[in-house]
Design an enzyme around this catalytic site. Structure first.
Site, mmCIF file in Angstrom:
data_model
loop_
_atom_site.group_PDB
_atom_site.id
_atom_site.type_symbol
_atom_site.label_atom_id
_atom_site.label_comp_id
_atom_site.label_asym_id
_atom_site.label_seq_id
_atom_site.Cartn_x
_atom_site.Cartn_y
_atom_site.Cartn_z
ATOM 1 N N ASP A 1 0.834 -1.204 0.000
ATOM 2 C CA ASP A 1 0.000 0.000 0.000
ATOM 3 C C ASP A 1 0.873 1.259 0.000
ATOM 4 O O ASP A 1 2.095 1.180 0.177
ATOM 5 C CB ASP A 1 -0.970 -0.008 1.197
ATOM 6 C CG ASP A 1 -0.276 -0.208 2.539
ATOM 7 O OD1 ASP A 1 0.970 -0.273 2.573
ATOM 8 O OD2 ASP A 1 -0.973 -0.307 3.558
ATOM 9 N N ASN B 1 -7.465 0.181 13.626
ATOM 10 C CA ASN B 1 -8.898 0.088 13.315
ATOM 11 C C ASN B 1 -9.241 -1.237 12.622
ATOM 12 O O ASN B 1 -10.338 -1.397 12.106
ATOM 13 C CB ASN B 1 -9.319 1.269 12.427
ATOM 14 C CG ASN B 1 -8.557 1.292 11.117
ATOM 15 O OD1 ASN B 1 -7.707 0.437 10.871
ATOM 16 N ND2 ASN B 1 -8.854 2.257 10.269
ATOM 17 N N HIS C 1 -7.659 -2.369 9.910
ATOM 18 C CA HIS C 1 -7.396 -2.389 8.464
ATOM 19 C C HIS C 1 -6.291 -3.375 8.095
ATOM 20 O O HIS C 1 -5.428 -3.700 8.902
ATOM 21 C CB HIS C 1 -7.152 -0.986 7.883
ATOM 22 C CG HIS C 1 -5.838 -0.357 8.168
ATOM 23 N ND1 HIS C 1 -5.666 1.016 8.167
ATOM 24 C CD2 HIS C 1 -4.602 -0.857 8.436
ATOM 25 C CE1 HIS C 1 -4.405 1.306 8.408
ATOM 26 N NE2 HIS C 1 -3.749 0.188 8.575
ATOM 27 N N GLU D 1 -9.827 -0.164 4.547
ATOM 28 C CA GLU D 1 -10.373 0.392 5.784
ATOM 29 C C GLU D 1 -11.724 -0.254 6.128
ATOM 30 O O GLU D 1 -12.437 -0.713 5.224
ATOM 31 C CB GLU D 1 -10.599 1.899 5.593
ATOM 32 C CG GLU D 1 -9.342 2.695 5.247
ATOM 33 C CD GLU D 1 -8.445 2.956 6.446
ATOM 34 O OE1 GLU D 1 -8.316 2.082 7.322
ATOM 35 O OE2 GLU D 1 -7.861 4.052 6.499
HETATM 36 C C1 GLP Z 1 -0.209 1.259 7.616
HETATM 37 C C2 GLP Z 1 0.719 0.611 6.618
HETATM 38 C C3 GLP Z 1 0.358 -0.860 6.522
HETATM 39 C C4 GLP Z 1 0.542 -1.472 7.898
HETATM 40 C C5 GLP Z 1 -0.384 -0.828 8.927
HETATM 41 C C6 GLP Z 1 -0.024 -1.186 10.358
HETATM 42 O O1 GLP Z 1 -1.463 1.374 7.061
HETATM 43 N N1 GLP Z 1 0.653 1.286 5.353
HETATM 44 O O2 GLP Z 1 1.184 -1.490 5.561
HETATM 45 O O3 GLP Z 1 0.316 -2.865 7.869
HETATM 46 O O4 GLP Z 1 -0.342 0.567 8.845
HETATM 47 O O5 GLP Z 1 1.158 -0.481 10.707
HETATM 48 P P1 GLP Z 1 1.957 -0.666 12.051
HETATM 49 O O6 GLP Z 1 2.591 -1.991 12.004
HETATM 50 O O7 GLP Z 1 2.954 0.462 12.097
HETATM 51 O O8 GLP Z 1 0.964 -0.544 13.151
#
Ligand code: GLP
Length: 234
Positions: free
Chosen positions: A67, A135, A137, A142
């Protein structure tokens, strides 16, 4: 779903890196999808270290970006692109042709989506590394009344707009692989780390499948390796 409860972030990173290494040893042209953020950073560091120490050839591995934020430059330190370059592509000297990623500088974003969708249709993911958003995702899919199957542009939830990797910078949206592209990966390595994820993780463990919690769809996948820190699990 195989659940491994680990004592620390270090252990999570090591277990996850070993799984990825095993996959690459079995299939040198593995197509790996890379999440960004804090959850996989340690895993990527271990992986790079092991590849170097064990002199593993990763020349045939294909890397895909999960992403990206829209509204910040790809060269910006907060972009997913910068993160992937810093943690995987540069240390492993990956050539450009082995990397499939949304280019948010493209003039025609619809064409860009089609390019990624086609590439993944021809060659689906072998391994997809995922973190969980606060959240719920997955990538930037989302929580919503309905979810999109293929790569698409998204409007971000307020919680995602304050993701720590953005360091308070404003983003206008996101672009992400869709749930079908993620769910067609042969194996998913799902990392749950950090106390901010505890509430969402416990919701996930209720095994109730809902588009309002995209991570819950992983219960439908036949080959998920979930690695979770014990502070979050208990
Ligand atoms: C963001 C990133 C995702 C990741 C998610 C969780 O949306 N673009 O690729 O999986 O957040 O991130 P984190 O591991 O920092 O909580």
């Amino acid at each position: 779903m195989k659940i491994t409860v680990v004592k620390s972030y270090d252990e999570l990173s090591e277990v996850a890196s070993n799984i990825l290494l095993d996959e690459i040893k079995k299939k040198p042209d593995t197509q790996v999808c890379l999440a960004t953020g804090s959850s996989p950073t340690g895993m990527y560091a271990k992986f790079v270290e092991q590849v170097h120490n064990q002199e593993i050839n990763v020349d045939d591995v294909l890397w895909t970006k999960l992403d990206e934020w829209i509204g910040i430059d790809l060269e910006n330190k907060s972009s997913c692109e910068y993160y992937i370059k810093e943690h995987i592509l540069d240390p492993l000297q990956i050539k450009e042709s082995s990397y499939l990623a949304f280019n948010t500088n493209a003039e025609d974003m619809n064409q860009e989506l089609t390019r990624i969708q086609k590439a993944l249709k021809i060659r689906p993911l072998d391994v997809c590394i995922l973190g969980i958003g606060v959240n719920g995702h997955l990538g930037l899919n989302e929580p919503a009344m309905s979810l999109e199957a293929f790569s698409h542009i998204v409007e971000l939830d307020e919680k995602s707009k304050s993701h720590p990797m953005l360091a308070s910078q404003n983003v206008s949206g996101g672009i992400t692989l869709g749930l079908s592209e993620i769910m067609h990966a042969k194996k998913i390595i799902f990392l749950v780390s950090g106390i901010s994820k505890k509430e969402m993780f416990h919701k996930f463990m209720e095994k109730e499948i809902s588009t309002m919690n995209p991570s819950s769809l992983l219960w439908l996948h036949p080959n998920v390796e979930l690695i979770v820190e014990e502070d979050i699990y208990n």
